[in-house]
Design a protein around this motif. Sequence first.
Motif, short mmCIF file in Angstrom:
data_model
loop_
_atom_site.label_atom_id
_atom_site.label_comp_id
_atom_site.label_asym_id
_atom_site.label_seq_id
_atom_site.Cartn_x
_atom_site.Cartn_y
_atom_site.Cartn_z
N THR A 4 51.25 45.62 41.88
CA THR A 4 51.53 45.79 40.45
C THR A 4 52.33 44.58 39.96
O THR A 4 53.01 43.90 40.74
CB THR A 4 52.35 47.06 40.16
N TRP A 5 52.27 44.36 38.66
CA TRP A 5 53.01 43.24 38.09
C TRP A 5 54.51 43.40 38.35
O TRP A 5 55.19 42.44 38.74
CB TRP A 5 52.72 43.12 36.59
N ASP A 6 55.04 44.60 38.15
CA ASP A 6 56.47 44.84 38.38
C ASP A 6 56.86 44.48 39.81
O ASP A 6 57.89 43.84 40.03
CB ASP A 6 56.83 46.32 38.14
N LEU A 149 42.26 35.31 48.44
CA LEU A 149 42.85 34.39 47.48
C LEU A 149 41.89 33.27 47.09
O LEU A 149 41.92 32.77 45.97
CB LEU A 149 44.11 33.80 48.12
N LEU A 150 41.03 32.89 47.99
CA LEU A 150 40.19 31.72 47.82
C LEU A 150 38.94 31.99 46.99
O LEU A 150 38.34 33.05 47.10
CB LEU A 150 39.75 31.18 49.18
N TYR A 165 46.96 26.04 43.28
CA TYR A 165 48.18 26.78 43.55
C TYR A 165 48.94 27.05 42.25
O TYR A 165 49.43 28.15 42.02
CB TYR A 165 49.05 25.99 44.54
N GLN A 166 49.02 26.04 41.40
CA GLN A 166 49.69 26.20 40.11
C GLN A 166 48.99 27.27 39.27
O GLN A 166 49.65 28.12 38.66
CB GLN A 166 49.70 24.87 39.36
N GLU A 167 47.68 27.21 39.22
CA GLU A 167 46.91 28.20 38.46
C GLU A 167 47.15 29.60 39.00
O GLU A 167 47.40 30.54 38.23
CB GLU A 167 45.41 27.86 38.57
N LEU A 168 47.12 29.77 40.31
CA LEU A 168 47.32 31.09 40.92
C LEU A 168 48.75 31.58 40.73
O LEU A 168 48.97 32.77 40.48
CB LEU A 168 46.95 31.06 42.40
N PHE A 169 49.73 30.69 40.82
CA PHE A 169 51.12 31.09 40.61
C PHE A 169 51.30 31.58 39.18
O PHE A 169 51.96 32.60 38.93
CB PHE A 169 52.06 29.92 40.91
N ALA A 170 50.69 30.87 38.23
CA ALA A 170 50.78 31.29 36.83
C ALA A 170 50.14 32.66 36.64
O ALA A 170 50.67 33.49 35.89
CB ALA A 170 50.11 30.26 35.93
N ARG A 171 49.05 32.91 37.30
CA ARG A 171 48.39 34.22 37.19
C ARG A 171 49.17 35.30 37.94
O ARG A 171 49.19 36.45 37.52
CB ARG A 171 46.95 34.13 37.68
N PHE A 172 49.82 34.93 39.04
CA PHE A 172 50.65 35.88 39.80
C PHE A 172 51.72 36.47 38.89
O PHE A 172 51.96 37.68 38.89
CB PHE A 172 51.28 35.18 41.00
N LEU A 173 52.36 35.61 38.10
CA LEU A 173 53.42 36.06 37.19
C LEU A 173 52.90 36.46 35.82
O LEU A 173 53.47 37.35 35.18
CB LEU A 173 54.46 34.95 37.00
N GLY A 174 51.85 35.81 35.35
CA GLY A 174 51.45 35.95 33.97
C GLY A 174 50.32 36.92 33.68
O GLY A 174 50.04 37.23 32.53
N ASP A 175 49.65 37.41 34.71
CA ASP A 175 48.54 38.35 34.53
C ASP A 175 48.97 39.72 35.04
O ASP A 175 49.11 39.92 36.25
CB ASP A 175 47.31 37.87 35.29
N SER A 177 47.41 42.36 35.41
CA SER A 177 46.35 43.07 36.12
C SER A 177 46.56 43.01 37.64
O SER A 177 47.03 42.02 38.17
CB SER A 177 45.00 42.44 35.77
N GLU A 178 46.15 44.06 38.31
CA GLU A 178 46.16 44.06 39.77
C GLU A 178 44.84 43.54 40.32
O GLU A 178 44.68 43.42 41.53
CB GLU A 178 46.41 45.48 40.30
N ASN A 179 43.91 43.20 39.45
CA ASN A 179 42.57 42.78 39.85
C ASN A 179 42.37 41.28 39.82
O ASN A 179 41.26 40.80 39.69
CB ASN A 179 41.52 43.45 38.95
N THR A 180 43.42 40.51 39.96
CA THR A 180 43.32 39.06 39.99
C THR A 180 43.52 38.58 41.43
O THR A 180 44.34 39.14 42.16
CB THR A 180 44.36 38.41 39.05
#
Length: 192
Positions: A4-6, A149-150, A165-175, A177-180
Amino acid sequence: MAYTWDNRVAFVVRFLYDIDNNGYLDAHDFECLAVRACVLEGKGDCSSARLAKYQHIMLSLWEEIAQLADFDKDGKITIDEFKTAVQNSCVGKKYDEFPQAMKAFIESNFRMLDINQDGILGIDEFRYDCVQRMVIEDIEIVNDAFNNLLNDDDRRKGGLTLGRYQELFARFLGDPSENTQAVYLFGPLELA
């Protein structure tokens, strides 16, 4: 539930920033992060020039996070304060829109993880990072997280480039959704 995002944001506090494990962030954590980054990137060496560079990066990151998240101005940032700050400054945003000091941290974190300095975060480096941070009973769950992840381009390259890595880190925090794919960026997450 672990993705979850939290939980992802709490994971960042607990496993990336709260280096002294006292349950909140303060300037001390970022002073220690500078030393850690210097030693890890230098593979044991910690030159004064590299240390000064990381002290600047981490102090800037602390100041930026404190400005965004220390709502009661007590010099400490709780997980809830950090979540609110991430919600306000990262959710729904691309990497280029992140606060500057956070981007510097993400870039330096990639350099620490890229042990062989080939510009690719491969599975061996991913495993090494995961087992340093959490208890792993079965390496296959780490391998599965890396493979999930890949994308196809990552597989052709043998892992993650800095840009990815930058794109994924941004999505880790910024998306939220649990489906990313980004939920696997730091391996199999525990509940924080």
